[in-house]
Scaffold this active site. Structure first.
Site, PDB file in Angstrom:
ATOM      1  N   ASP A   1      80.489  70.682  57.168  1.00 48.71           N
ATOM      2  CA  ASP A   1      79.674  71.705  57.834  1.00 48.71           C
ATOM      3  C   ASP A   1      79.160  71.179  59.183  1.00 48.71           C
ATOM      4  O   ASP A   1      77.989  71.298  59.507  1.00 48.71           O
ATOM      5  CB  ASP A   1      78.516  72.125  56.923  1.00 48.71           C
ATOM      6  CG  ASP A   1      77.901  73.470  57.328  1.00 48.71           C
ATOM      7  OD1 ASP A   1      78.615  74.287  57.964  1.00 48.71           O
ATOM      8  OD2 ASP A   1      76.726  73.712  57.024  1.00 48.71           O
TER       9      ASP A   1
ATOM     10  N   LEU B   1      59.508  71.827  58.872  1.00 52.75           N
ATOM     11  CA  LEU B   1      60.200  71.532  60.128  1.00 52.75           C
ATOM     12  C   LEU B   1      61.223  72.610  60.462  1.00 52.75           C
ATOM     13  O   LEU B   1      61.520  72.874  61.617  1.00 52.75           O
ATOM     14  CB  LEU B   1      60.924  70.186  60.021  1.00 52.75           C
ATOM     15  CG  LEU B   1      60.070  68.923  60.017  1.00 52.75           C
ATOM     16  CD1 LEU B   1      60.937  67.698  59.753  1.00 52.75           C
ATOM     17  CD2 LEU B   1      59.336  68.763  61.350  1.00 52.75           C
TER      18      LEU B   1
ATOM     19  N   LYS C   1      64.266  67.571  52.426  1.00 48.26           N
ATOM     20  CA  LYS C   1      64.950  68.859  52.286  1.00 48.26           C
ATOM     21  C   LYS C   1      64.777  69.326  50.850  1.00 48.26           C
ATOM     22  O   LYS C   1      65.339  68.743  49.920  1.00 48.26           O
ATOM     23  CB  LYS C   1      66.430  68.720  52.629  1.00 48.26           C
ATOM     24  CG  LYS C   1      67.167  70.023  52.531  1.00 48.26           C
ATOM     25  CD  LYS C   1      68.474  69.959  53.279  1.00 48.26           C
ATOM     26  CE  LYS C   1      69.046  71.347  53.469  1.00 48.26           C
ATOM     27  NZ  LYS C   1      69.961  71.411  54.583  1.00 48.26           N
TER      28      LYS C   1
ATOM     29  N   GLY D   1      66.970  76.312  56.330  1.00 48.81           N
ATOM     30  CA  GLY D   1      68.407  76.578  56.334  1.00 48.81           C
ATOM     31  C   GLY D   1      68.742  77.413  55.122  1.00 48.81           C
ATOM     32  O   GLY D   1      67.848  77.820  54.373  1.00 48.81           O
TER      33      GLY D   1
ATOM     34  N   THR E   1      64.447  74.372  52.539  1.00 52.68           N
ATOM     35  CA  THR E   1      63.488  74.158  53.624  1.00 52.68           C
ATOM     36  C   THR E   1      63.348  72.666  53.892  1.00 52.68           C
ATOM     37  O   THR E   1      63.323  71.862  52.960  1.00 52.68           O
ATOM     38  CB  THR E   1      62.110  74.723  53.199  1.00 52.68           C
ATOM     39  OG1 THR E   1      62.303  76.079  52.802  1.00 52.68           O
ATOM     40  CG2 THR E   1      61.112  74.674  54.329  1.00 52.68           C
TER      41      THR E   1
ATOM     42  N   ALA F   1      70.224  76.494  52.450  1.00 48.14           N
ATOM     43  CA  ALA F   1      70.101  75.773  51.176  1.00 48.14           C
ATOM     44  C   ALA F   1      68.649  75.473  50.823  1.00 48.14           C
ATOM     45  O   ALA F   1      68.359  75.104  49.691  1.00 48.14           O
ATOM     46  CB  ALA F   1      70.902  74.475  51.228  1.00 48.14           C
TER      47      ALA F   1
END
Ligand SMILES: Nc1ncnc2c1ncn2[C@@H]1O[C@H](COP(=O)(O)OP(=O)(O)OP(=O)(O)O)[C@@H](O)[C@H]1O
Length: 413
Positions: free
Chosen positions: A130, A15, A36, A18, A22, A20
């Site tokens: 964040d 999708l 994630k 980032g 995928t 950190a």
């Protein structure tokens, strides 16, 4: 290509990426999920795996309509994954890239949703750390709200905390995304709930203006502006809305509103904002003039010297290739005297269409006057914070205040 994640989940399709890891569209025993999958080097870090397990209860316990819930945490061989509620829609950065700026009613409705989500998290002792458009997902399957906006959900709770370890975060690095970093983080103070309010007010400003209040140029210059510059007014913005933004961008964390109050006050403004078109604001020049060149410039590779939205990786060591977005670079932390700004501040002042351009003689003179006053205030501020404490997320800080390097924080700012 599909892959198994633990014994219960299958990751089918990427999708997004980032710093950190995928995010995959996946399938679990109860239907579709977002998975994630953390980067391999993170997954092989035993300390991080320990935190992951420790955080299980806090992360799984956070349930709110405006928070992307974490359904499961998977530790399996080389895989470390967060299984999340799947939001069918888009993220706010994509929406902003498409529309450039939002009508005030829609912007306020989205930010009020996120404030409500934060209120629940802060009440549970969790600080996000964040908050930024990339971490706001718009649920296109949800009902249309004020200004035609879809329900907004905050994602990535707990990720900053998981990857923030004394060993990983060296004393010379700051983690986070500079445009949204509260001044107290730049000064090395522990991240409490008020940092999320500052970041959210920055997001609101960005939705209305099309750019962040202190962004532009080298990340070091951005960090310095958070500490030294005051936010420049947006032409045409209703005063009640502007006052809320100013209050939540206050340099002093205690002066900012709590999330629950911010959500309520924003919703009160919605009827007044109905039908109002997006603000007519020209983006300020983001390239600093020679006179205004950021002092930390030499720390960055040439290609990274000027970016519209400068950012350091959430995960130190992440390369731009880790992300499909231009939000990752590496930097050194600027020295306290650099943060103080002095005569080399880099204020970016939004202009009403047709107003004098920044860089004109008249504009430079006014800007210099403002910086002298702010620079003096900042010197006092940085001195008060103490030279030894301003290195954000340093190992020493983490060891000295273990409760504060966690995301756990009191609900009070
Ligand atoms: N729960 C979810 N449901 C649907 N899509 C998601 C979900 N979580 C993340 N995504 C998608 O995956 C993308 C990448 O998310 P991720 O959190 O890894 O990176 P980021 O927030 O953009 O950047 P970084 O983690 O570096 O700050 C998001 O922009 C979003 O499009």
């Amino acid at each position: 290509m599909a892959r198994k994640i633990g014994s219960r989940y299958t990751a089918n399709q990427i999708l997004g990426r980032g710093s950190a890891g995928t995010v995959w569209l996946g399938e679990g025993p109860e239907g579709p999920v977002a998975i994630k999958l953390l980067r391999e080097d993170l997954a092989s870090d035993q300390e991080l795996v320990g935190r992951f397990v420790q955080e299980r209860t806090a992360l799984l316990g956070l349930e709110h309509p405006n928070v992307v819930s974490v359904r499961d945490l998977v530790v399996d061989g080389n895989d470390l994954a967060l299984v999340m509620h799947l939001v069918r829609g888009t993220d706010l950065r994509t929406r902003l890239d498409r529309d450039r700026r939002l009508a005030p009613e829609a912007a306020v409705a989205i930010v009020a949703d996120i404030a409500d989500g934060l209120a629940a998290a802060h009440a549970a002792g969790v600080v996000h750390r964040d908050v930024k458009p990339e971490n706001v997902l718009l649920d296109m399957q949800g009902p249309l709200g004020p200004g035609g906006s879809h329900p907004a959900l905050l994602t990535d709770f707990g990720v900053a905390k998981l990857i923030d370890s004394p060993r990983r975060t060296r004393a010379t690095k700051i983690i986070g995304t500079p445009d949204y970093l509260a001044p107290e983080i730049v000064e090395g103070l522990p991240p409490r709930a008020a940092v999320d309010i500052y970041a959210l007010a920055t997001v609101l400003y960005e939705l209305l203006a099309g750019f962040t209040p202190f962004g532009g140029g080298h990340p070091g210059a951005v960090l310095r502006r958070h500490v030294t510059e005051s936010v420049a007014p947006l032409p045409g913005i209703p005063d009640e809305l502007w006052q809320l933004i100013v209050q939540c961008l206050a340099k002093a964390p205690a002066s900012r509103l709590r999330a629950s109050e911010l959500g309520a006050r924003l919703r009160e403004l919605l009827p007044m904002l109905a039908g109002m078109p997006p603000l007519d604001v020209d983006e300020p020049d983001s390239e600093p003039t020679q006179e205004e060149a950021p002092v930390a410039q030499e720390a960055a590779p040439a290609g990274e010297r000027v970016r519209r939205r400068g950012a350091v990786p959430l995960v130190p060591g992440a390369k731009p290739a880790d992300s499909n977005r231009d939000t990752h670079t590496s930097m050194r932390v600027p020295a306290p005297d650099e943060l103080a700004g002095g005569a080399r501040g880099t204020a970016r002042v939004p202009r009403a269409a047709g107003a004098p351009r920044p860089g004109s003689a008249r504009h430079r003179a006014a800007t210099r006057r403002r910086r002298v006053a702010l620079g003096a205030a900042a010197v006092a501020l940085v001195a008060a914070a103490g030279v030894g404490t301003w290195l954000a997320t340093s190992g020493d800080d983490a060891d000295a205040t273990p409760q504060d390097t966690n995301n756990s924080a009191p609900a009070a700012p």
